[in-house]
Scaffold this motif. Structure first.
Motif, PDB file in Angstrom:
ATOM      1  N   GLU A  46       9.725  14.001  17.033  1.00  0.00           N
ATOM      2  CA  GLU A  46       8.862  15.138  16.713  1.00  0.00           C
ATOM      3  C   GLU A  46       9.652  16.345  16.214  1.00  0.00           C
ATOM      4  O   GLU A  46       9.069  17.306  15.706  1.00  0.00           O
ATOM      5  N   ALA A  47      10.984  16.294  16.323  1.00  0.00           N
ATOM      6  CA  ALA A  47      11.805  17.416  15.883  1.00  0.00           C
ATOM      7  C   ALA A  47      12.264  17.286  14.438  1.00  0.00           C
ATOM      8  O   ALA A  47      12.921  18.193  13.917  1.00  0.00           O
ATOM      9  N   VAL A  48      11.936  16.159  13.787  1.00  0.00           N
ATOM     10  CA  VAL A  48      12.385  15.934  12.414  1.00  0.00           C
ATOM     11  C   VAL A  48      11.188  15.616  11.532  1.00  0.00           C
ATOM     12  O   VAL A  48      10.103  15.285  12.013  1.00  0.00           O
ATOM     13  N   ASP A  49      11.390  15.729  10.229  1.00  0.00           N
ATOM     14  CA  ASP A  49      10.388  15.299   9.256  1.00  0.00           C
ATOM     15  C   ASP A  49      10.781  13.912   8.762  1.00  0.00           C
ATOM     16  O   ASP A  49      11.842  13.752   8.130  1.00  0.00           O
ATOM     17  N   VAL A  50       9.958  12.924   9.073  1.00  0.00           N
ATOM     18  CA  VAL A  50      10.232  11.564   8.625  1.00  0.00           C
ATOM     19  C   VAL A  50       9.897  11.469   7.143  1.00  0.00           C
ATOM     20  O   VAL A  50       8.805  11.845   6.710  1.00  0.00           O
ATOM     21  N   LEU A  51      10.838  10.971   6.367  1.00  0.00           N
ATOM     22  CA  LEU A  51      10.676  10.839   4.921  1.00  0.00           C
ATOM     23  C   LEU A  51      10.334   9.393   4.562  1.00  0.00           C
ATOM     24  O   LEU A  51      10.565   8.481   5.365  1.00  0.00           O
ATOM     25  N   PRO A  52       9.796   9.154   3.371  1.00  0.00           N
ATOM     26  CA  PRO A  52       9.562   7.766   2.960  1.00  0.00           C
ATOM     27  C   PRO A  52      10.854   6.965   3.071  1.00  0.00           C
ATOM     28  O   PRO A  52      11.942   7.484   2.754  1.00  0.00           O
ATOM     29  N   PRO A  53      10.778   5.723   3.503  1.00  0.00           N
ATOM     30  CA  PRO A  53      11.999   4.950   3.752  1.00  0.00           C
ATOM     31  C   PRO A  53      12.735   4.516   2.498  1.00  0.00           C
ATOM     32  O   PRO A  53      13.824   3.945   2.591  1.00  0.00           O
ATOM     33  N   ALA A  54      12.169   4.748   1.326  1.00  0.00           N
ATOM     34  CA  ALA A  54      12.819   4.412   0.063  1.00  0.00           C
ATOM     35  C   ALA A  54      12.405   5.435  -0.982  1.00  0.00           C
ATOM     36  O   ALA A  54      11.406   6.141  -0.829  1.00  0.00           O
ATOM     37  N   GLU A  55      13.201   5.510  -2.040  1.00  0.00           N
ATOM     38  CA  GLU A  55      12.884   6.347  -3.190  1.00  0.00           C
ATOM     39  C   GLU A  55      12.753   5.442  -4.408  1.00  0.00           C
ATOM     40  O   GLU A  55      13.690   5.301  -5.194  1.00  0.00           O
ATOM     41  N   PRO A  56      11.599   4.818  -4.573  1.00  0.00           N
ATOM     42  CA  PRO A  56      11.457   3.799  -5.620  1.00  0.00           C
ATOM     43  C   PRO A  56      11.434   4.386  -7.028  1.00  0.00           C
ATOM     44  O   PRO A  56      10.903   5.474  -7.250  1.00  0.00           O
ATOM     45  N   THR A  57      11.994   3.650  -7.975  1.00  0.00           N
ATOM     46  CA  THR A  57      11.790   3.979  -9.380  1.00  0.00           C
ATOM     47  C   THR A  57      10.411   3.528  -9.825  1.00  0.00           C
ATOM     48  O   THR A  57       9.875   4.033 -10.816  1.00  0.00           O
ATOM     49  N   LYS A  58       9.844   2.577  -9.087  1.00  0.00           N
ATOM     50  CA  LYS A  58       8.503   2.068  -9.387  1.00  0.00           C
ATOM     51  C   LYS A  58       7.989   1.300  -8.177  1.00  0.00           C
ATOM     52  O   LYS A  58       8.772   0.790  -7.367  1.00  0.00           O
ATOM     53  N   ILE A  59       6.677   1.255  -8.061  1.00  0.00           N
ATOM     54  CA  ILE A  59       5.998   0.445  -7.053  1.00  0.00           C
ATOM     55  C   ILE A  59       5.165  -0.577  -7.799  1.00  0.00           C
ATOM     56  O   ILE A  59       4.347  -0.220  -8.654  1.00  0.00           O
ATOM     57  N   ILE A  60       5.381  -1.848  -7.500  1.00  0.00           N
ATOM     58  CA  ILE A  60       4.580  -2.911  -8.090  1.00  0.00           C
ATOM     59  C   ILE A  60       3.594  -3.361  -7.019  1.00  0.00           C
ATOM     60  O   ILE A  60       3.987  -3.817  -5.949  1.00  0.00           O
ATOM     61  N   ALA A  61       2.332  -3.169  -7.284  1.00  0.00           N
ATOM     62  CA  ALA A  61       1.296  -3.501  -6.315  1.00  0.00           C
ATOM     63  C   ALA A  61       0.537  -4.736  -6.774  1.00  0.00           C
ATOM     64  O   ALA A  61       0.482  -5.053  -7.966  1.00  0.00           O
ATOM     65  N   ILE A  62      -0.042  -5.420  -5.799  1.00  0.00           N
ATOM     66  CA  ILE A  62      -0.689  -6.704  -6.052  1.00  0.00           C
ATOM     67  C   ILE A  62      -2.172  -6.593  -5.726  1.00  0.00           C
ATOM     68  O   ILE A  62      -2.546  -6.173  -4.624  1.00  0.00           O
ATOM     69  N   GLY A  63      -3.001  -6.973  -6.675  1.00  0.00           N
ATOM     70  CA  GLY A  63      -4.441  -6.935  -6.469  1.00  0.00           C
ATOM     71  C   GLY A  63      -4.981  -8.282  -5.999  1.00  0.00           C
ATOM     72  O   GLY A  63      -4.479  -9.337  -6.389  1.00  0.00           O
ATOM     73  N   ARG A  64      -5.978  -8.210  -5.115  1.00  0.00           N
ATOM     74  CA  ARG A  64      -6.710  -9.391  -4.666  1.00  0.00           C
ATOM     75  C   ARG A  64      -5.787 -10.509  -4.167  1.00  0.00           C
ATOM     76  O   ARG A  64      -5.940 -11.665  -4.523  1.00  0.00           O
ATOM     77  N   ASN A  65      -4.849 -10.138  -3.292  1.00  0.00           N
ATOM     78  CA  ASN A  65      -3.915 -11.125  -2.745  1.00  0.00           C
ATOM     79  C   ASN A  65      -4.331 -11.627  -1.376  1.00  0.00           C
ATOM     80  O   ASN A  65      -3.573 -12.332  -0.712  1.00  0.00           O
ATOM     81  N   PHE A  66      -5.511 -11.220  -0.921  1.00  0.00           N
ATOM     82  CA  PHE A  66      -6.173 -11.811   0.239  1.00  0.00           C
ATOM     83  C   PHE A  66      -7.530 -12.312  -0.240  1.00  0.00           C
ATOM     84  O   PHE A  66      -8.284 -11.553  -0.862  1.00  0.00           O
ATOM     85  N   ALA A  67      -7.847 -13.563   0.053  1.00  0.00           N
ATOM     86  CA  ALA A  67      -9.101 -14.136  -0.440  1.00  0.00           C
ATOM     87  C   ALA A  67     -10.306 -13.376   0.096  1.00  0.00           C
ATOM     88  O   ALA A  67     -11.294 -13.183  -0.628  1.00  0.00           O
TER      89      ALA A  67
END
Length: 256
Positions: A46-67
């Motif tokens: 609680e004494a720190v600011d948690v930052l995103p765990p990575a600094e991506p150049t891009k995020i590739i997301a997947i659509g409809r990958n659960f039936a």
């Protein structure tokens, strides 16, 4: 191991380990970085600011990958991974209040397991995909359905600011079971619940497909898709995405 990026009370950005002793979370800088001037220093979470765990150049997301999610969208499961991009401006952190688009009828949460890439890679065979994975994290693929429904490339629907909260940590692959549970809660109420086993296309299959077309860099993220139960967000909501072996990403929502 669970690795965390954080800003300490002096404003310095550090890397360290996420420690959780009977629910009392803390972070330590004891990772042996040569430029760390405070090795072994531990801070309460609680004494720190948690930052995103990575600094991506891009995020590739997947659509409809659960039936079941494809079914709730009245859509077919694709015969190959359905890929779309989210740029770096979408990244938001654990513990933040994410400000979203105003004047939209439907902004949805989508809980997902995300892969963080550990090395530059191209044309990776599925059988060797584990070698390029740094770890896993929790991810919320926030979606603007108003515009997603009427455009084909989903830029307005998926690439707006703060549309990709992620964190709180990078959990190394050994921490995350092959059947890891994936859950989403909104204001404490469970909305989504599934397991990694229900992915239509596995993580190695996704890495093989994606790297056929593009080079992935260290810190790039693959968001592997969401199970059924997606739904709308409202101003003031609190969202939790919990993945077994990783932990819980929590953030609040502000809709002007």
């Amino acid at each position: 191991m669970k690795r965390v990026r954080f800003r300490d009370p002096t404003g310095t950005i550090r890397g360290g380990r996420w420690l959780d002793d009977e629910g009392q979370a803390s972070v330590t800088t004891a990772l042996g970085e040569p430029d760390d001037d405070a090795p072994g220093k531990t801070y309460p979470a609680e004494a720190v600011d948690v930052l995103p765990p990575a600094e991506p150049t891009k995020i590739i997301a997947i659509g409809r990958n659960f039936a079941d999610h494809a079914d709730e969208q009245n859509a077919e499961v694709p015969d190959r991974p359905l890929l779309f991009l989210k740029p770096p401006n979408t990244v938001a952190s654990h513990g933040s209040t994410v400000s979203l688009l105003p004047d939209k009828e439907r902004l949805d949460y989508e809980a997902e397991l995300a892969v963080i890439i550990g090395e530059t890679c191209h044309n990776v065979d599925a059988g060797e995909a584990e070698d390029v994975i740094a770890g896993y994290t929790c991810f919320n693929d926030i979606s603007n359905r108003d515009d997603q429904r009427v455009e084909t490339n989903w830029v307005r629907g998926k690439a707006f600011d703060n549309a990709a909260p992620m964190g709180p940590v990078l959990a190394t692959p050994d921490e995350v079971p092959a059947d890891a549970t994936i859950e989403c809660r909104v204001n404490g109420e469970t909305k989504q619940s599934s397991t990694r086993e229900n992915l239509v296309f596995s993580v190695p299959e996704l890495i093989e497909e994606i790297t056929t077309y593009m080079t992935l860099e260290p810190g790039d993220v693959i968001a592997t898709g969401t199970p059924e139960g997606v739904g709308p967000l409202e101003d003031g909501d609190t969202v939790e995405v919990e993945i077994e072996g990783v932990g819980t990403l929590e953030h609040d929502v502000h809709i002007p």
